[in-house]
Scaffold this motif. Structure first.
Motif, PDB file in Angstrom:
ATOM      1  N   THR A 249      31.179 -24.011  -6.169  1.00 37.31           N
ATOM      2  CA  THR A 249      29.914 -23.815  -6.878  1.00 37.31           C
ATOM      3  C   THR A 249      29.215 -25.144  -7.107  1.00 37.31           C
ATOM      4  O   THR A 249      29.839 -26.205  -7.056  1.00 37.31           O
ATOM      5  N   GLU A 250      27.916 -25.076  -7.377  1.00 33.16           N
ATOM      6  CA  GLU A 250      27.132 -26.284  -7.603  1.00 33.16           C
ATOM      7  C   GLU A 250      27.493 -26.949  -8.921  1.00 33.16           C
ATOM      8  O   GLU A 250      27.423 -28.168  -9.047  1.00 33.16           O
ATOM      9  N   LYS A 251      27.865 -26.147  -9.913  1.00 30.85           N
ATOM     10  CA  LYS A 251      28.193 -26.695 -11.229  1.00 30.85           C
ATOM     11  C   LYS A 251      29.609 -26.293 -11.634  1.00 30.85           C
ATOM     12  O   LYS A 251      30.156 -25.299 -11.165  1.00 30.85           O
ATOM     13  N   THR A 252      30.184 -27.092 -12.524  1.00 33.46           N
ATOM     14  CA  THR A 252      31.506 -26.787 -13.070  1.00 33.46           C
ATOM     15  C   THR A 252      31.460 -26.882 -14.593  1.00 33.46           C
ATOM     16  O   THR A 252      30.601 -27.557 -15.159  1.00 33.46           O
ATOM     17  N   ILE A 253      32.384 -26.179 -15.230  1.00 36.81           N
ATOM     18  CA  ILE A 253      32.455 -26.204 -16.694  1.00 36.81           C
ATOM     19  C   ILE A 253      33.869 -26.575 -17.145  1.00 36.81           C
ATOM     20  O   ILE A 253      34.818 -26.533 -16.370  1.00 36.81           O
ATOM     21  N   THR A 254      33.967 -26.939 -18.405  1.00 41.10           N
ATOM     22  CA  THR A 254      35.246 -27.345 -18.980  1.00 41.10           C
ATOM     23  C   THR A 254      35.939 -26.155 -19.646  1.00 41.10           C
ATOM     24  O   THR A 254      35.345 -25.083 -19.814  1.00 41.10           O
ATOM     25  N   LYS A 255      37.179 -26.374 -20.031  1.00 42.74           N
ATOM     26  CA  LYS A 255      37.911 -25.329 -20.762  1.00 42.74           C
ATOM     27  C   LYS A 255      37.189 -25.001 -22.054  1.00 42.74           C
ATOM     28  O   LYS A 255      37.111 -23.829 -22.468  1.00 42.74           O
ATOM     29  N   LEU A 256      36.643 -26.030 -22.719  1.00 46.41           N
ATOM     30  CA  LEU A 256      35.895 -25.798 -23.964  1.00 46.41           C
ATOM     31  C   LEU A 256      34.641 -24.963 -23.681  1.00 46.41           C
ATOM     32  O   LEU A 256      34.276 -24.096 -24.481  1.00 46.41           O
ATOM     33  N   GLY A 257      33.982 -25.220 -22.536  1.00 41.28           N
ATOM     34  CA  GLY A 257      32.813 -24.435 -22.156  1.00 41.28           C
ATOM     35  C   GLY A 257      33.148 -22.977 -21.958  1.00 41.28           C
ATOM     36  O   GLY A 257      32.354 -22.085 -22.300  1.00 41.28           O
ATOM     37  N   VAL A 258      34.338 -22.710 -21.431  1.00 43.91           N
ATOM     38  CA  VAL A 258      34.803 -21.327 -21.260  1.00 43.91           C
ATOM     39  C   VAL A 258      35.036 -20.679 -22.621  1.00 43.91           C
ATOM     40  O   VAL A 258      34.591 -19.554 -22.895  1.00 43.91           O
ATOM     41  N   GLU A 259      35.716 -21.422 -23.482  1.00 45.86           N
ATOM     42  CA  GLU A 259      36.085 -20.871 -24.788  1.00 45.86           C
ATOM     43  C   GLU A 259      34.888 -20.648 -25.697  1.00 45.86           C
ATOM     44  O   GLU A 259      34.894 -19.728 -26.526  1.00 45.86           O
ATOM     45  N   LYS A 260      33.854 -21.460 -25.561  1.00 49.27           N
ATOM     46  CA  LYS A 260      32.705 -21.396 -26.465  1.00 49.27           C
ATOM     47  C   LYS A 260      31.512 -20.634 -25.878  1.00 49.27           C
ATOM     48  O   LYS A 260      30.386 -20.775 -26.356  1.00 49.27           O
ATOM     49  N   SER A 261      31.758 -19.831 -24.862  1.00 48.88           N
ATOM     50  CA  SER A 261      30.668 -19.050 -24.276  1.00 48.88           C
ATOM     51  C   SER A 261      31.181 -17.673 -23.886  1.00 48.88           C
ATOM     52  O   SER A 261      32.376 -17.385 -23.991  1.00 48.88           O
ATOM     53  N   SER A 262      30.267 -16.836 -23.410  1.00 55.07           N
ATOM     54  CA  SER A 262      30.632 -15.468 -23.002  1.00 55.07           C
ATOM     55  C   SER A 262      30.873 -15.371 -21.502  1.00 55.07           C
ATOM     56  O   SER A 262      30.932 -14.264 -20.955  1.00 55.07           O
ATOM     57  N   THR A 263      31.003 -16.524 -20.819  1.00 56.92           N
ATOM     58  CA  THR A 263      31.282 -16.478 -19.387  1.00 56.92           C
ATOM     59  C   THR A 263      32.615 -15.794 -19.137  1.00 56.92           C
ATOM     60  O   THR A 263      33.517 -15.816 -19.990  1.00 56.92           O
TER      61      THR A 263
END
Length: 416
Positions: A44-58
Motif C-alpha cells: 500500500t501507499e501508506k502504512t500505520i502503526t500499532k497505535l494507529g490500529v488501536e486508536k481507530s476503527s480500521t
C-alpha cells in the motif's frame, strides 16, 4: 444465494487521525479506496502503526479477501481488488472474506468485477450519499456454480491477470534500468570517457566543461492544447485518440486507459505524434502529482493524437535526441521544482512559461546521442509490453462476462 450466506465476514474499515504522526509510517499496510484500481494488492501507499490500529476503527483485510471501493471520486466507487497481503482498510473500503468451501475468493473477485456498473447503480439508489454499504453486499445475489467450476473460471481469468502482472514487473525493471543509467551518467558523471573530461563550476553546480546550461525553450518548442466541446469528446474509437490528464501517471509516464476520442475539428498545433512528450499544466488535486510530469507517447499504438487544454507538447530540437530529452525531464529535478510554480485554490494551473524558462544541464551531443540510443531500446520494449497488456486485458474482458454468466461452459474443460 445471498453473499452474506457465503461469507465469513463482510466489513468496512476506518482511518487513524491524519494529524497524529504517531499513527502513521508504521509497520502495517493501510489501504485507501483509490488503490483498488490495482488488480492485486501486494503493498500500500501508506502504512500505520500499532497505535494507529488501536486508536481507530480500521480493520484488517487478510490475504485472499476481496476489497471494494465503497466511495471515491470518478471511477473509484465500485472498483474491486484482490488481497495478496494483509492490510488494514479505510472507511471507504468494504472487505469480503468468503467461505472457501462454498465460494472461491478469486471467483468472487471476478464476479464482482464484472458487475461494476450494477454496483454503481446500487450505490446510487440505496444510499443518499451514493456509496456502497455493507448491507448492500450482504443482500447481493451471487450466481453460484459448483465449486469445481468456480475454480476453473477463476483459473482461466487469473492466468490473464498473472501475465499482465508479469509484464508490469518487466516494465518496472526496464524503467529502473533507465533511471539507474541516467543517474550514473548525469548525476554521478560516470558516463563513458568521464575519466578524461575536465569539469567547470556553474550556477547549477560542477559539470563537465563541454556541457551547457540551457533553458527548456532553447532545446525544445512548446505548444498548448485547447478546449473542446464535451459533445465532441466520446468514449469510443471515433475520430482521433484524445489525450487528457488521465493519460499521465502520477510520477510521469503514459496511461492508455485514460484515452478518450475527439470527434470534431482540431488545429495542427494540438496534434501529438508517437514519441512526442506531453506534460500536465493543470491538476485537480492539491497534492500536485500530475503538474509538470512528462509522458512519452508510445511508438506503436496510434499514428496521431490530439491533446486537451490541460496539456502541453514539448518537441525536442533536431540536435537533441528524443529519448535523452524525455529522460532529462523525467529523471532530473525538473518536475519537482517546476510544479512548485503551479497556483490556484481548487484547480492548480502551471504557466507554460515556467516550463520554458527552467534551466537544465545539457550534455554534449555525443554523450546524449549515445545515451539516447541505449535507453530508446528500453522505452520501445516498454511500449511493446504495454501493448501486450492491452491485448490481454481486452481478451480477459471479453471472456469475463461469458464465463461468469455460464455462456461459456467450463464443466468439461481440463484446466490444471
Amino acid at each position: 444465494m445471498k453473499l452474506k450466506d457465503l461469507s465469513i465476514n463482510i466489513f468496512s474499515g476506518g482511518t487513524p487521525s491524519t494529524t497524529n504522526e504517531e499513527f502513521w509510517n508504521g509497520e502495517f499496510y493501510w489501504l485507501s479506496s483509490g488503490e483498488t484500481k490495482n488488480t492485486y494488492i501486494r503493498k500500500t501507499e501508506k502504512t500505520i502503526t500499532k497505535l494507529g490500529v488501536e486508536k481507530s476503527s480500521t480493520r484488517l483485510a487478510k490475504t485472499g479477501d476481496v476489497v471494494i471501493a465503497s466511495a471515491g471520486q470518478g471511477k473509484t466507487r465500485g472498483q474491486v481488488a484482490y488481497c495478496l497481503t494483509d492490510t488494514y482498510i479505510n472507511q471507504s473500503i468494504i472487505a469480503i472474506r468468503p467461505i472457501e468451501e462454498l465460494l472461491n475468493s478469486k471467483y468472487l473477485f471476478y464476479n464482482l468485477t464484472s458487475r461494476y456498473n450494477e454496483l454503481r447503480l446500487l450505490s446510487d439508489s440505496s444510499s443518499s450519499r451514493g456509496s456502497l454499504t455493507v448491507k448492500i453486499f450482504e443482500e447481493l445475489d451471487i450466481n453460484l456454480p459448483k465449486i469445481d467450476n468456480q475454480n476453473k473460471i477463476a483459473k482461466i481469468l487469473s492466468n490473464y491477470d498473472d501475465l499482465i502482472e508479469n509484464n508490469n514487473k518487466r516494465i518496472k525493471i526496464l524503467e529502473e534500468i533507465v533511471q539507474k543509467i541516467y543517474k550514473e551518467w548525469f548525476v554521478d558523471f560516470k558516463f563513458p570517457g568521464h575519466e578524461f573530461v575536465k569539469f567547470k563550476e556553474t550556477e547549477l553546480g560542477k559539470v563537465p566543461s563541454n556541457w551547457e546550461i540551457k533553458k527548456v525553450r532553447e532545446i525544445s518548442s512548446l505548444s498548448k492544447g485547447k478546449s473542446y466541446k464535451s459533445s465532441e469528446i466520446v468514449g469510443k474509437e471515433k475520430g482521433l485518440p484524445f489525450l487528457n490528464l488521465k493519460c499521465i501517471e502520477r510520477d510521469g509516464g503514459f496511461r492508455r486507459d485514460g484515452l478518450k476520442w475527439l470527434d470534431g475539428k482540431y488545429n495542427d498545433t494540438q496534434i501529438v505524434l508517437p514519441e512526442d512528450i506531453i506534460m500536465a499544466v493543470t491538476d485537480m488535486t492539491q497534492e500536485r502529482r500530475l503538474v509538470a510530469r512528462p509522458a512519452r507517447i508510445p511508438h506503436n499504438w496510434y499514428n496521431k493524437y490530439v491533446m486537451s487544454m490541460d496539456l502541453v507538447k514539448l518537441i525536442a530540437n533536431n540536435d537533441i535526441n528524443k529519448s535523452y530529452f524525455y529522460s532529462l525531464l523525467k529523471y532530473s529535478n525538473f518536475s519537482n521544482e517546476v510544479k512548485n510554480h503551479a497556483n490556484g485554490a481548487n484547480v492548480l494551473h502551471l504557466n507554460p512559461q515556467n516550463i520554458e524558462q527552467f534551466e537544465l544541464v545539457v550534455a554534449d551531443k555525443n554523450t546524449r546521442d549515445v545515451f539516447g540510443e541505449i535507453v530508446n531500446q528500453f522505452y520501445n520494449e516498454i511500449d511493446i509490453l504495454y501493448l501486450k497488456n492491452e491485448i490481454l486485458k481486452q481478451t480477459r474482458d471479453i471472456l469475463l462476462p461469458r464465463l461468469i454468466s455460464g455462456e461459456i461452459d467450463v464443466e468439461k474443460m481440463d484446466i490444471a
